[in-house]
Write an enzyme that holds these catalytic residues in place. Structure first.
Site, PDB file in Angstrom:
ATOM      1  CG  ASP A 323      -1.857  -0.603   0.813  1.00  0.00           C
ATOM      2  OD1 ASP A 323      -2.709  -1.077  -0.577  1.00  0.00           O
ATOM      3  OD2 ASP A 323      -2.822  -1.748   2.101  1.00  0.00           O
ATOM      4  CD  GLU A 364      -4.129  14.116   5.081  1.00  0.00           C
ATOM      5  OE1 GLU A 364      -4.957  14.163   6.320  1.00  0.00           O
ATOM      6  OE2 GLU A 364      -4.159  13.628   4.420  1.00  0.00           O
ATOM      7  NE  ARG A 394     -24.003  12.106   1.106  1.00  0.00           N
ATOM      8  CZ  ARG A 394     -24.218  12.922   0.413  1.00  0.00           C
ATOM      9  NH1 ARG A 394     -24.243  13.111  -0.768  1.00  0.00           N
ATOM     10  NH2 ARG A 394     -24.267  13.816   1.615  1.00  0.00           N
ATOM     11  NE  ARG A 396     -15.131  12.431  -5.368  1.00  0.00           N
ATOM     12  CZ  ARG A 396     -14.288  12.425  -5.879  1.00  0.00           C
ATOM     13  NH1 ARG A 396     -13.563  11.749  -6.130  1.00  0.00           N
ATOM     14  NH2 ARG A 396     -15.335  12.881  -6.907  1.00  0.00           N
TER      15      ARG A 396
END
Lengths: 695, 561
Positions: A323, A364, A394, A396
């Site tokens: 990943d 972030e 949904r 974002r």
């Protein structure tokens, strides 16, 4: 981390911020010595055909010590002393081999004990269906039971959190001192491990493992060696060693009449000495110690393997599926730059970005605030008058609703575009160009808007883990392909892939893509390793040849994997592969060494015992006498076992080289070394044996 | 002296030049590509296959292939046993030779069936022309073809192909390879003076007026397949030392090259099957690295002669005892090494009379069985040693061992081990028993170290399916006939079954793609490693008997006792 490979258990933990399991080696060697004698039991010896033959040889030489004429007239001078010495050396050969195994087992046991200390019978509060609480012993808990734990309790069994929110100290297992937040629903944070301690609040847990079948129990059984079954390669090697032993048994058994006919008779004791010198006792005596030590090394690395087979498979891995986040890049992306559009100034963009992030607690979000403040923006609104809009899969987007119905948002560029369009705003033409330029840098672009006006793009930079590129370079040299999986778009993914030096990547990947990638690689005949933690990783973990689950992951992931990393560090997959290789190399090196030794032993013993046939000139080593030649070769044969125990336990130092480079290197050291070393050693022992007057 | 070395070099160079040519041709045959012989033999093949009830040559599984080999060999064995046993009442017996004892018939049948051709009789006085041509001559073709078929099935399996159909392979080995080459070779031999006649023994009056019986017969074709198929069973008792089997330098050249041609070329054929000629040439290098030093050592030993004889002579002379002057020390030495290396077993000089170093070298060849080795099986054994070398040292690159992209696991190790184990069992155990029974020791013509070599040689030659002998041994007794028969059967069929099953298992494995982490077997280093593994596993086992046999004899000679 790499240096850890060669670390011994007794050395201090690897880094100051981790507690690492301290394992006591006190008394280890005394116990191993005792074990070495107990293992002389023929039932134990029978498991190892090579050493069993030595065992029988010892009995026979003991008999001819008592009565040298038992099998015909003794021909050696001082047969009782000579045969007695041979018996003694053979006995020591057996003890040394037993000792090697006992030390390896002892280390595993010490490891297991330290784990077991975390686990004690405790009283569990079992919730009855009617809601009442009943105190039961933790051993009476069964899969599916609901239990309640409150601050200060040791969690009595593995389980899933169904209610509550609490911090849990998992340091007993992971060595990580920072407490972990546990709550229901979320994939990773909802699983708890028996033996860990709840620090605050309370939780309701559904038990997922019967007592004795829990995670720690499995771990203990494995490192203790109780469940250790021989790995496929170990079995194949044992077969070959048994055949070599049989070949030499035939050679020696038929030598009696042949030597008799050639008028160069040899005594039984000498023949047994020759037999023991020729059969591969070195590797035969160390083989199980190497295997146990391999499992132990994995455990020292805070990784629990469910079988030795899995560790061995690591060496054969040809593709690693990784990943991106957490493995190749640090988990958190940080704001690197603001790129204004639509004629807005940098400062204006910074201010809007700040406003959009005031309720964003993610790393972030925090980094955006820090960067904005650096650019001169400051908090101008009262937090209590604003409302935070949380990120959702949904929308974002996340952001803030400021007083006066001002809405500021930041998020995926597409999502923000949609938001602006729905408020009949214009999408500036330059936006796409800016957004792509960020992608091309390998960053994640976030668009920022206030109401229907797009202010610009935030460049979130992925930080590639330091040193990871070199690791991938090493893997490539070892012939291992790395494939990166990421949810990023293609451009970002390709940039990161190039920067990190992976061989291939899959962009916009879903967890379900993992299993597809694995199947595709396996169809090409490759062995695949991967890490995972979520429940939706479980099928891929099961499909992979080596699946490493993170301890922080869900029970489903851990059940499906064949290894669990207690530190939840996905980068460790690379180390696990090298441990697997190291195990195989150690086994191969000692096998080669052991068999190469035969040349010197032959040249020491054959000319000596057949001196009567006039081939004394072949005594190229100039050994003093027949008796000293036989004793020297045998003493060498016995001493080489303890001399190699440290190597067997520590493992041959692994270097990330190509197969051909590794072969040349190891052939030089263990092959050529195995041919030459005994010539020198036997000669030295011969001088010593002669000097003290043994022969 | 120089001439002798040039003779040796010429033959060797011819063999090496022939290798890629014949190797390519053999590969074409067994990859079922078209060959120029198809128009002639295609219909014959089909007719043969139809006769034995096979209409479509289907690929066989491992056990099916093993069954086919064993059943066909048993049937052929029974047929030949009957012919030999009933020899006195069967036709083609112009010299009216009588019957044989049952144990000699059994030994001879097994000997030719197993491609060993150990002979406990002299052909010209014991066997009728019919027995020689129709019983033994028949087996010379089929036993060589059986070996070739197994060798090809083995490489097919290793390279992931279906093992093929034994009956088809057997037929095509004969019709495409053995028969055409033998035909051409026979014509050459006849042209060089070897007889080919059904007429009985010639009665001639010598110049001195005495009457002499000169044995002859259908020798030329028999001689050719004897060499080409690595059979080695001579028409005459003294084999290729007889002027009617091997008349001159030219026939000796043809026969030596024929003996080595197929096993040498088969390595190249393997290279084509593997798609890796480099690997093939490196394996070829291992063979030469054993073969050339053995030839040089033996030839040097013969050239130096016997020190004690030379002292009596007062001058240096090569050892010519048991040799034909027309071949001399060089061609006799080369033949001795080639015939024991290839498991042919034909002789053009008496090995019993070789200097100890020659006895050592010939024995070593048969212990190893891979310096070319037997027809088909020798190359397969070479690859067994490669597999064992990979298994022993391959772990040192940090992966479980794999060969030609396939993992070597327990099953392969067990089967390879069987091959490794059967040889010492079939040699050392009967040797030890023989030496324990005093009544057997009377057959030993030269007691002591040399006598030990005679006994060891006899069983080694049988177990390795070579067939040559240390001729001093009186081996025509029931004991020798039966014990060597057991050694021949063990040495032939146990490894064949193991080879086929191993290939079958490998073929079923999922191939592992090659990466930088894969141990490459086609490197000089690995080839060297394989050579050492062969030395350790193959030679050390037999070092004690070598030490007490030829080595002790050499020291005895040089010390002048």
């Amino acid at each position: 981390m790499n240096s850890q490979l060669t670390n011994l258990q007794s050395k201090p933990p690897r880094s100051p911020d981790r507690k690492g399991r301290q394992v006591s080696t006190k008394g280890l060697y005394q116990r191993a010595v005792k074990q070495a004698f107990l293992k002389l039991d023929p039932r134990v010896q029978l498991r190892n055909p090579v050493m069993f033959l030595v065992w029988i040889g010892t009995i026979v030489t003991a008999l001819v010590t008592i009565n040298p004429n038992l099998f015909g007239n003794a021909t050696d001078k001082n047969p009782m002393v000579f045969n007695g010495l041979i018996t003694l050396i053979l006995l020591f050969t057996l003890l040394f081999a037993n000792f090697a195994e006992a030390v390896a087992e002892g280390r595993g046991k010490a490891q297991a004990d330290s784990l077991r200390a975390t686990k004690s019978d405790s009283i569990a509060r079992k919730l009855s269906p009617d809601g009442s609480i009943q105190d039961v012993s933790s051993t009476e808990l069964r899969k599916g039971d609901l239990i309640k734990v409150i601050a200060g309790d040791v969690i009595p069994a593995d389980g899933e959190v169904t209610q509550g929110l609490a911090s849990v100290d998992e340091s007993a297992i992971t060595g990580e001192s920072a407490p972990v937040l546990k709550q229901p629903g979320t994939d990773i944070a909802s699983s708890v491990t028996g033996g860990t301690r709840i620090l605050s609040d309370e939780l309701v847990i559904r038990v997922t493992a019967d007592p004795g079948k829990g995670f720690i129990d499995r771990m203990i059984a494995l490192v203790e060696g109780a469940e250790r079954s021989k790995t496929p390669n170990e079995i194949a090697l044992t077969v070959l060693l048994a055949v070599l032993t049989q070949v030499f048994l035939i050679v020696i058994a038929t030598m009696l009449p042949i030597a008799q006919y050639a008028k160069a008779p040899v005594s039984i004791a000498v023949l047994i000495a020759l037999l023991v010198a020729l059969i591969p006792t070195t590797i035969g005596g160390l083989l199980s110690a190497i295997g146990i030590a391999g499992m132990d090394r994995v455990a020292q690395f805070n990784v629990i393997a469910t079988s030795g087979r899995a560790v061995e498979a690591c060496g054969d891995i040809s593709t690693l599926i990784l990943d991106k986040t957490g493995t190749i890049t640090l988990g958190n992306r940080l704001a690197e730059e603001f790129i204004p559009v639509n004629g807005h100034s940098l400062k204006e963009l910074a201010q809007v970005a700040l406003n959009a992030s005031i309720f964003d607690e993610t790393p972030e979000g925090k980094s955006i605030v820090i960067l904005a403040e650096k650019l001169g923006a400051s908090l101008t609104v009262d937090r209590s008058t604003a409302t935070g809009i949380e990120f959702s899969a949904r929308t974002r987007m996340s952001g803030t609703d400021l007083p006066n119905n001002i809405e500021v948002r930041k998020g995926a560029v597409d999502a923000v575009k949609g938001f602006v369009r729905s408020r009949s705003g214009q999408i500036p033409d330059e936006l796409d160009a800016k957004y792509e330029s960020v992608s091309r840098l390998g960053g994640t672009p976030l668009a920022v808007c206030q109401d229907n006006d797009i202010y610009g793009v935030i460049y979130l930079k992925d930080i590639i883990k330091p040193g990871i590129k070199e690791r991938f370079g090493q893997l490539r040299r070892m012939g291992i392909r790395t494939v990166m999986l990421t949810g990023d778009n293609r451009i970002t993914a390709s940039v990161i892939a190039a920067e990190a030096g992976v061989d291939d990547f899959v962009a916009e990947a879903t967890p379900e893509d993992k299993i597809e990638v694995i199947r595709a690689e396996q169809a090409k005949g490759k062995l695949v390793a991967m890490t995972g933690d979520g429940t939706n990783d479980a099928p891929a973990l099961a499909q992979a040849n080596v699946g490493v689950a993170m301890n922080s992951g869900t029970q489903a992931a851990k059940e499906a994997a064949n290894m669990v990393d207690l530190d939840s560090d996905p980068t460790k997959l690379i180390d696990i592969v090298t441990i697997g290789k190291q195990l195989l190399i150690t086994r191969g090196a000692l096998t080669t060494f052991s068999i190469a030794n035969d040349i010197a032993k032959y040249f020491a013993i054959i000319p000596a015992i057949f001196a009567g046939a006039g081939i004394g000139q072949l005594n190229v080593m100039g050994l003093a006498s027949m008796q000293s030649a036989v004793l020297s070769a045998l003493i060498y044969n016995a001493l080489i076992i303890p001399a190699l125990i440290p190597l067997a336990l520590k493992g041959v130092k692994f270097r990330p080289l190509t197969a051909n480079q590794l072969l040349s290197r190891n052939i030089l050291v263990y092959g050529l070394g195995g041919i030459i070393a005994p010539f020198i050693a036997i000669k030295i022992i011969d001088i010593a044996v002669t000097a003290v007057g043994l022969a | 002296m120089l001439q002798g070395w040039i003779q040796i070099a010429l033959i060797l160079v011819t063999v090496i030049i022939l290798t890629p040519l014949l190797g390519k041709y053999i590969a074409r045959v067994f990859l079922h590509e078209t060959t120029f012989l198809d128009p002639i033999f295609g219909p014959i093949d089909r007719a043969i296959m139809r006769t034995i009830g096979i209409h479509e040559a289907e690929g066989m599984s491992g056990w099916q292939y093993v069954q086919a080999v064993l059943i066909s060999n048993i049937v052929m064995g029974i047929a030949v046993f009957s012919i030999l046993f009933l020899q006195p009442i069967l036709p083609f017996n112009p010299n009216q030779v009588g019957g044989l004892t049952w144990d000699l018939v059994l030994h001879t049948t097994i000997s030719f069936l197993t491609n060993t051709d150990q002979q406990h009789y002299s052909g010209e006085t014991t066997l009728s022309y019919g027995s020689q041509v129709f019983a033994l001559g028949f087996l010379m073709f089929t036993s060589a073809a059986t070996g070739l078929a197994v060798g090809i099935a083995f490489i097919r399996g290793l390279t992931g192909r279906s093992l093929g159909n034994f009956y088809q392979d057997l037929t095509q080995s004969i019709t495409r390879i053995l028969l055409p080459i033998s035909f051409v070779g026979t014509l050459l031999l006849i042209a060089s003076g070897i007889p080919e006649t059904w007429a009985g023994t010639a009665q001639v009056t010598t110049l001195e007026g005495a009457t002499q019986a000169i044995a002859r017969g259908p020798v030329a074709h028999f001689e050719m397949i004897k060499q080409l198929g690595e059979n080695g069973g001579g028409f005459f008792g003294i084999n290729s030392a007889h002027p009617f089997e091997n008349s001159n330098g030219l026939t000796n050249f043809i026969e030596t090259v024929a003996m080595v041609a197929i096993p040498s070329s088969l390595i190249y054929t393997y290279g084509i099957f593997m798609g890796n000629l480099r690997q093939a040439w490196l394996v070829y290098g291992i063979v030469l690295a054993f073969f050339i030093p053995l030839v040089v050592m033996t030839a040097w030993g013969e050239f130096q002669g016997n020190g004690q004889v030379n002292t009596l002579l007062g001058s240096m002379a090569p050892n010519l005892e048991g040799k034909e002057i027309r071949f001399g020390w060089s061609l006799s030495s080369l033949w001795a090494i080639a015939t024991t290396a290839t498991m042919c077993g034909a002789v053009n000089a008496m090995h019993d009379s070789l200097m100890p170093i020659g006895g050592f070298s010939t024995l070593l060849n048969m212990f190893l069985q891979i310096v070319w080795g037997g027809q088909g099986t020798g190359t397969a054994y070479l690859f067994i040693f490669l597999i064992l070398a990979v298994f022993l040292t391959g772990l040192m690159v940090g992966r479980t061992p794999e060969f030609l992209g396939r993992k070597i696991e327990k099953a392969e190790v067990v089967l390879a081990s069987v091959i490794l184990l059967i040889h010492p069992i079939a040699i050392l155990i009967p040797t030890a028993i023989t030496l324990l029974l005093p009544e057997n020791l009377t057959g030993i013509s030269n007691p002591g170290f040399h006598g030990l070599s005679q006994v060891v040689y006899e069983y080694t030659s049988a177990a390795a399916n070579n067939g040559s002998g240390f001729q001093g041994l009186g081996n025509g007794t029931i004991w020798w006939n039966l014990t060597t028969s057991v050694a021949m059967l063990l040495g032939r069929y146990v490894p064949i079954v193991a080879l086929i099953l191993l290939a079958d298992g490998m073929q079923r494995k999922q191939p592992v793609p090659m990466t930088d982490g894969t141990l490459r077997t086609d490197t000089g280093l690995f080839t060297g490693v394989t050579g050492v593994v062969i030395l350790i596993l193959g030679v050390l086992t037999f070092l004690p008997v070598l030490a007490l046999g030829p080595i002790a004899e050499a020291f005895q000679l040089s010390s002048g006792l």
